[in-house]
Scaffold this motif. Structure first.
Motif, mmCIF file in Angstrom:
data_model
loop_
_atom_site.group_PDB
_atom_site.id
_atom_site.type_symbol
_atom_site.label_atom_id
_atom_site.label_comp_id
_atom_site.label_asym_id
_atom_site.label_seq_id
_atom_site.Cartn_x
_atom_site.Cartn_y
_atom_site.Cartn_z
ATOM 1 N N SER A 1 35.919 10.052 -28.660
ATOM 2 C CA SER A 1 36.683 10.418 -27.473
ATOM 3 C C SER A 1 35.940 9.876 -26.265
ATOM 4 C CB SER A 1 36.876 11.936 -27.374
ATOM 5 O OG SER A 1 35.624 12.603 -27.324
ATOM 6 N N ALA B 1 44.815 13.360 -25.038
ATOM 7 C CA ALA B 1 44.932 12.399 -23.944
ATOM 8 C C ALA B 1 45.536 13.038 -22.703
ATOM 9 C CB ALA B 1 45.779 11.211 -24.377
ATOM 10 N N VAL C 1 43.634 4.690 -22.166
ATOM 11 C CA VAL C 1 44.262 5.936 -22.608
ATOM 12 C C VAL C 1 45.624 5.650 -23.197
ATOM 13 C CG1 VAL C 1 45.146 8.165 -21.831
ATOM 14 C CG2 VAL C 1 43.026 7.267 -20.879
ATOM 15 N N LEU D 1 50.699 9.875 -25.045
ATOM 16 C CA LEU D 1 50.536 11.076 -24.235
ATOM 17 C C LEU D 1 51.424 12.188 -24.771
ATOM 18 C CD1 LEU D 1 50.520 9.562 -20.645
ATOM 19 C CD2 LEU D 1 48.585 10.515 -21.886
ATOM 20 N N THR E 1 46.394 5.926 -27.184
ATOM 21 C CA THR E 1 46.877 7.254 -27.500
ATOM 22 C C THR E 1 48.236 7.494 -26.868
ATOM 23 O OG1 THR E 1 44.582 7.944 -27.390
ATOM 24 C CG2 THR E 1 46.228 9.697 -27.508
ATOM 25 N N GLY F 1 40.724 10.730 -23.605
ATOM 26 C CA GLY F 1 41.521 10.510 -24.799
ATOM 27 C C GLY F 1 40.638 10.222 -25.998
#
Length: 704
Positions: free
Chosen positions: A213, A184, A32, A38, A36, A206
């Protein structure tokens, strides 16, 4: 000489799923943060509005996409919010908070066995995940055991054969997974508790690339237990990858793995027909006993919106379940001189594989939401056991010397079965007028069972088939109040279909018929929601002894149940919220004969309470919330003669939550606050499985 059990200084093999689960989750969550960034955490108010989710879509009551309010049936959802604030981390605990369902799980049935609307066991109350059921072999269900990773758990009460096939006359439980998202996020849970228990859960979702995804959820738990040989552990990994190449095409790939080692406990013997509380913490199993379950699941889903009125779906799956029991299972108490006779040194292994496919077409226009589908599955099952088991031992009732498993009887494969399941179904939700909806459904099931003995030339080839239908009408009396009525029919097997034996080869499926009516209403100003239902179910062709020849089984018995169910969630004042449900029913045999030729007509079926109630109250003050809950289960019986009774009981629970900040919540749970000694089910007529003693857990929930 009495044997003493030593606590291991490091994790033994049976307790390794917890750290393994945590490690797996950290690896998944690392993706995650690697892929990605956050987003900022959004501040939101605590949930104050009470409700039953009447306007949420519910795929358990129907495959047409109706909401709970629209569905002309008794449908309930326990969402992840309720599960967290009550501390119901086992599926069994979450389900037994719902209306009218009681748990009768034991070591011999995999722990996932329930009673609902007067009907009990895995052959009458089905369990599914995302609408797909793993077949029941030898009356055993082991998945899903933990509630972590599920968005909600839905319950459809009454015959559900139109949607889920055979074995669902009492109810169907469906665990709905959390879905992947390209936004995410991550969450974690860490807890410790009484009896050396610990748990950890991690989950994250995410996006990756332009169209992908994912979601990963992992969970592990362990406990030393409240009695000797009480060690238990388990762990699981749930993973989903979603690809969306275009707005009208979605592909999902799912891979799951879980293992469990439950407490090696088979119940406590009765003292002259009563529970002896002095034996509460005793366990009469052998030192080298084993209970182990392993489940593997692979699934692929494709959904294509071909046009604005046609959607095609296909789901291909593979399930595998491996189970092992090696235990000393039967105990009889001698009140004087306080000894216990032990017998049934029993070893069993299940190896089951199920491969299946479901193809479905959904059609929609202004008036109709219809689905047509075909399901096919092939189930291979091997049973390995030592069914010529012999031997018995006697130990002290208190502080028994457990001893070892007597290995005089060989354990080897006894039989294989191969079962092919086919089902064709159709449903249509027809909007007759602005306030009237008619739901009609039909399903045809066939099962071709081939059983071959591995120790003799015996075997069988059998075809079972059954029809199921439903006709229901919903009337929106107002925008917030709906009335409904339905009639439905379904079928249960007399025993698990995939392990049908030679003695039962001439029997067909039992037949169930239900009539039901109810009301569902939302109260004004966010006050809450409530539902009520009345029902009657009749079931024919159950097994009974032939009154003219009691040694012979015939399919000539019948039974019924009828009752009222109430449920509500209300918020009468600011910061106050209440949730509760109540069920009262009457369940009786119409026709049933025992092996001595005695009629049991008018008696209550085993494991069926006639009253069940749940109540929770929550009060929020500042960053804290205090909760108090109670559960009542009425008296049940352990035998058809109704001579051995499991007493009714009341259990009180409590919870205190502290929202430290928008990312962190601490929860303290207390279970069975009065330390009530009670039985959840029986294992035979002279051995009760006792409920959990008083315990406390401290849990931290984190969001990222």
């Amino acid at each position: 000489m009495l044997m003493k059990i030593r606590r291991p200084a490091s994790f033994p093999r049976s307790l390794r799923p917890l750290p393994l689960a945590v490690a797996g989750a950290l690896a998944g969550l690392g993706a995650v943060h690697a892929e990605t960034t956050l987003p900022a955490v959004a501040v939101s108010a605590s949930r104050d509005v009470a409700g039953l989710g009447l306007d949420q879509p519910n795929n358990t009551g129907s495959r047409t996409g109706l909401s709970t309010r629209e569905t002309p049936a008794s449908v309930e959802a326990i969402d992840s919010h309720n599960i967290r604030e009550r501390g119901d981390y086992r599926v069994m605990d979450a389900i037994t908070r719902s209306t009218g369902l009681t748990g009768i799980g034991a070591s011999g049935n995999g722990g996932l066995s329930f009673s609902a609307r007067g009907f009990s066991g895995p052959n009458s109350v089905g369990v599914a995940e995302d609408g797909v059921r793993l077949s029941t072999g030898a009356g055993t269900q082991t998945h899903p055991s933990d509630s972590w990773g599920y968005e909600r758990i839905e319950v459809l009460r009454g015959p559900a054969s139109v949607v889920f096939g055979s074995g669902t006359v009492g109810a169907t439980i469906n665990a709905v997974r959390k879905a992947p998202s390209r936004n995410a996020s991550a969450e974690a849970l860490f807890g410790i508790g009484t009896d050396g228990s610990a748990q950890a859960g991690l989950g994250g979702t995410g996006g990756f690339g332009e169209i992908g995804s994912f979601r990963v959820d992992t969970y592990g738990h362990l406990s030393h237990g409240e009695r000797d040989l009480g060690q238990a552990s388990g762990g699981k990994l749930m993973s989903t990858v979603r690809l969306q190449p275009s707005s009208n095409l979605r592909i999902e790939l799912i891979a799951d793995y879980s293992q469990q080692r439950p407490e090696r406990y088979w119940g406590t013997p009765l003292n002259n027909g009563r529970i002896d509380s002095s034996l509460r913490r005793e366990n009469y199993n052998v030192e080298d006993s084993t209970i182990a379950y392993e489940d593997k699941r692979l699934r692929g889903r494709v959904e294509w919106n071909a046009t604005n009125w046609l959607t095609l779906r296909n789901e291909l799956y593979y399930f595998e379940a491996n189970r092992h029991w090696k235990n000393l299972e039967q105990y009889s108490l001698n009140p004087s001189p306080r000894t216990v006779d032990r017998s049934d040194y029993l070893e069993i292994k299940h190896n089951m594989e199920q491969t299946g496919n479901r193809l479905e077409a959904a059609l929609r226009n202004e008036q109709h939401r219809a689905v047509f589908g075909w399901e096919v599955a092939k189930v291979n099952f091997r049973n390995t056991n030592n069914f010529a088991f012999t031997g018995s031992t006697t130990v002290n009732a208190n502080n028994p010397a457990h001893g070892s498993f007597l290995g005089g009887d060989l354990t080897f494969p006894k039989f294989d079965t191969e079962t092919t399941l086919n089902a064709f179904y159709a449903e249509d939700a027809w909007q007759l007028a602005e306030r009237w909806l008619l739901l009609a459904g039909f399903r045809y099931d066939t099962a071709d069972v081939s059983r071959r003995s591995l120790v003799s030339s015996s075997g069988l080839d059998k075809r079972l088939n059954g029809n199921a239908w439903r006709l229901g009408l919903t009337h929106n009396l107002t925008a917030t109040t709906s009335l409904y009525a339905q009639a439905s029919a379904g079928h249960d097997p007399i025993d698990s279909i995939v392990t049908l034996n030679v003695a039962n080869r001439d029997f067909s499926l039992t037949k169930g018929r239900q009539v039901e009516a109810g009301v569902k209403q939302s109260l004004g100003n966010g006050l809450g929601e409530w539902t009520a239902a009345v029902f009657r179910i009749d079931k024919d062709d159950i097994l009974s002894r032939d009154p003219a020849s009691p040694s012979r089984w015939i399919q000539g018995g019948s039974q019924y149940s009828q009752g009222v169910e109430l449920s509500a969630a209300i918020a009468p004042r600011k910061n106050w919220r209440f949730e509760g449900n109540y069920t009262i029913l009457q369940a009786r045999y119409d026709v049933l004969y025992d092996s001595d030729g005695s009629s049991r007509a008018g008696n209550r079926p085993t494991d069926v309470p006639e009253q069940v109630a749940n109540l929770w109250g929550h009060y929020r003050f500042g960053p804290f919330q205090a909760s108090l809950g109670g559960r009542y289960v009425g008296k049940r019986y352990a035998d058809n003669a109704n001579t051995v009774a499991l007493p009714g009981y009341v259990v009180a629970d409590a919870a205190l939550a502290w929202k430290v900040d928008n990312r962190t919540t601490l929860r303290l749970f207390g279970r069975n606050l009065t330390d009530k000694v009670y039985a959840t089910t029986s294992y035979g007529s002279q051995q009760f499985v006792l409920g959990q003693a008083r315990r406390f857990d401290l849990v931290a929930e984190l969001k990222f």
